[in-house]
Design an enzyme around this catalytic site. Structure first.
Site, PDB file in Angstrom:
ATOM      1  N   ASN A 124       8.036  -3.066  12.530  1.00  0.00           N
ATOM      2  CA  ASN A 124       6.724  -3.439  12.011  1.00  0.00           C
ATOM      3  C   ASN A 124       6.965  -4.109  10.662  1.00  0.00           C
ATOM      4  OD1 ASN A 124       4.309  -3.439  10.467  1.00  0.00           O
ATOM      5  ND2 ASN A 124       3.427  -1.850  11.764  1.00  0.00           N
ATOM      6  N   GLU A 154       2.623  -6.184  13.673  1.00  0.00           N
ATOM      7  CA  GLU A 154       1.828  -6.579  12.502  1.00  0.00           C
ATOM      8  C   GLU A 154       2.311  -7.910  11.940  1.00  0.00           C
ATOM      9  OE1 GLU A 154      -0.618  -4.076   9.699  1.00  0.00           O
ATOM     10  OE2 GLU A 154       1.126  -2.774   9.994  1.00  0.00           O
ATOM     11  N   TYR A 170       1.962  -2.497  19.269  1.00  0.00           N
ATOM     12  CA  TYR A 170       1.371  -2.020  18.028  1.00  0.00           C
ATOM     13  C   TYR A 170       0.154  -1.190  18.415  1.00  0.00           C
ATOM     14  CZ  TYR A 170      -0.858  -2.061  13.421  1.00  0.00           C
ATOM     15  OH  TYR A 170      -1.455  -1.692  12.231  1.00  0.00           O
ATOM     16  N   ASP A 192       5.546   0.162  16.936  1.00  0.00           N
ATOM     17  CA  ASP A 192       4.850   1.076  16.043  1.00  0.00           C
ATOM     18  C   ASP A 192       3.852   1.825  16.912  1.00  0.00           C
ATOM     19  OD1 ASP A 192       3.304   2.396  14.229  1.00  0.00           O
ATOM     20  OD2 ASP A 192       2.857   0.661  12.979  1.00  0.00           O
ATOM     21  N   ASN A 233       2.417   4.677  16.185  1.00  0.00           N
ATOM     22  CA  ASN A 233       1.397   5.334  15.368  1.00  0.00           C
ATOM     23  C   ASN A 233       1.152   6.772  15.801  1.00  0.00           C
ATOM     24  OD1 ASN A 233       0.449   3.885  13.083  1.00  0.00           O
ATOM     25  ND2 ASN A 233      -0.469   2.363  14.419  1.00  0.00           N
ATOM     26  N   ASP A 237       6.710  -1.595   4.784  1.00  0.00           N
ATOM     27  CA  ASP A 237       6.664  -0.140   4.627  1.00  0.00           C
ATOM     28  C   ASP A 237       7.294   0.579   5.820  1.00  0.00           C
ATOM     29  OD1 ASP A 237       4.561  -1.108   6.143  1.00  0.00           O
ATOM     30  OD2 ASP A 237       2.998   0.022   5.103  1.00  0.00           O
ATOM     31  N   HIS A 238       7.749  -0.173   6.825  1.00  0.00           N
ATOM     32  CA  HIS A 238       8.471   0.370   7.970  1.00  0.00           C
ATOM     33  C   HIS A 238       9.918  -0.114   7.943  1.00  0.00           C
ATOM     34  CE1 HIS A 238       4.786   1.473  10.444  1.00  0.00           C
ATOM     35  NE2 HIS A 238       4.267   0.670   9.532  1.00  0.00           N
TER      36      HIS A 238
END
Length: 298
Positions: free
Chosen positions: A19, A46, A122, A160, A162, A260-261
């Site tokens: 991501n 993303e 995603y 991702d 989640n 951030d990943h």
């Protein structure tokens, strides 16, 4: 989908999911990283770019590196991509039967790469438990399960997701009480996919270690290793025995302008960087005894 017996199987494949949290912002990191790690199949999430904008930005650079690519993007939000140097056949965008919110968002692209059906996903965030977006997430995951059940035997589910599969996949389960990503219905939806014969290959390789793939930008979460493991590669029963290495490249989360990943890397048939990869997870450092409140917690 085309049957896999019509596709040549390619060995020695490095598969990555990452991501990037805006591919436009991450170009200075992404291209050097591709040159360094040399993945054969890359699942991006993303991307936050429409397909024509992605192609204008990266098409030439990816072509020079030998990648074909399949895209499902939209301006500003979401967006997934699938890059391959081992073939890119039977491309499909979206998840058949999945709901929209309210439109069909750019959250899934799949193709057959080197004889393996690869899904770049995603998954919806869910936002808050019991919200409309949370219900959308669960319905979306149920549709994904149906697609995977009907798909070919040789498959990789990458992205991702989640969802933190267990309490061991977050830095402190108590900090996540009342948050999404850790609720029983979300985990049950993931388990329903795994029950089709999919294996969480990173956790299989690191059964007891503190291994995360995401750290919030805020509050120094990365430097204190206060993260989550929500970026997964799931290998089907027929592909899992081919896994020789499965690891998370924490180095890609360091330095200037990171996502951030961190990327998740899986090597099939051979492990060029060793059987567990070159990046050993750091020793557990839960930020001391003081309880940490999530930056997004109310």
């Amino acid at each position: 989908m085309r049957a896999l017996d019509a596709v040549t199987t390619v060995g020695c494949v490095r598969v990555v999911t990452w991501n990037v949290n805006s591919v436009k912002q991450r170009v200075p990191r992404l291209l050097p990283w591709l040159d360094q790690r040399k993945p054969d199949v890359v699942c991006l999430q993303e991307t936050k770019l429409a397909d024509d904008a992605f192609t204008a930005l990266l098409g030439d650079a990816l072509g020079e590196r030998g990648y074909e690519f399949a895209l499902f993007g939209e301006t500003q939000w979401n967006g997934v991509a699938l890059l391959s140097r081992v073939g890119l056949d039977d491309i499909a965008v979206g998840v058949a039967g999945a709901p929209g919110f309210p439109h069909i968002e750019a959250r899934a692209v799949a193709a057959t790469c080197g004889g393996v059906r690869v899904h770049s996903l995603y998954v919806p965030n869910g936002r808050e438990p019991e919200s409309d977006h949370y219900k959308y997430k669960l319905e979306w995951l149920a549709s994904l399960r149906d697609v995977l059940e009907a798909g070919p035997a040789d498959a990789l589910v990458c992205g991702d997701i989640n969802i933190a599969p267990t309490d061991a996949d977050v830095f402190d389960p108590e900090a996540y009480i009342g948050q999404t990503h850790v609720t029983e219905p979300e985990r049950a939806a993931l388990e329903a996919i795994k029950a089709l014969g999919f294996h969480d290959v990173v956790r299989d390789r690191w059964p007891n270690e503190r291994v995360f793939s995401y750290w919030d930008y805020r509050a120094g979460m990365f430097h204190r290793d206060l993260g989550m493991r929500i970026d997964l590669i799931l290998a089907s029963d027929s592909v899992a025995p081919r896994v020789r290495a499965a690891w998370i490249d924490r180095h890609a989360r360091k330095g200037t302008g990171p996502s951030d990943h961190a990327p998740v890397i899986v090597d099939l048939d051979e492990a060029p960087d060793g059987d567990i990869g070159p990046v050993v997870p750091p020793p557990s450092s839960p930020g001391g005894k003081k309880k940490v409140k999530l930056p997004q917690a109310k």
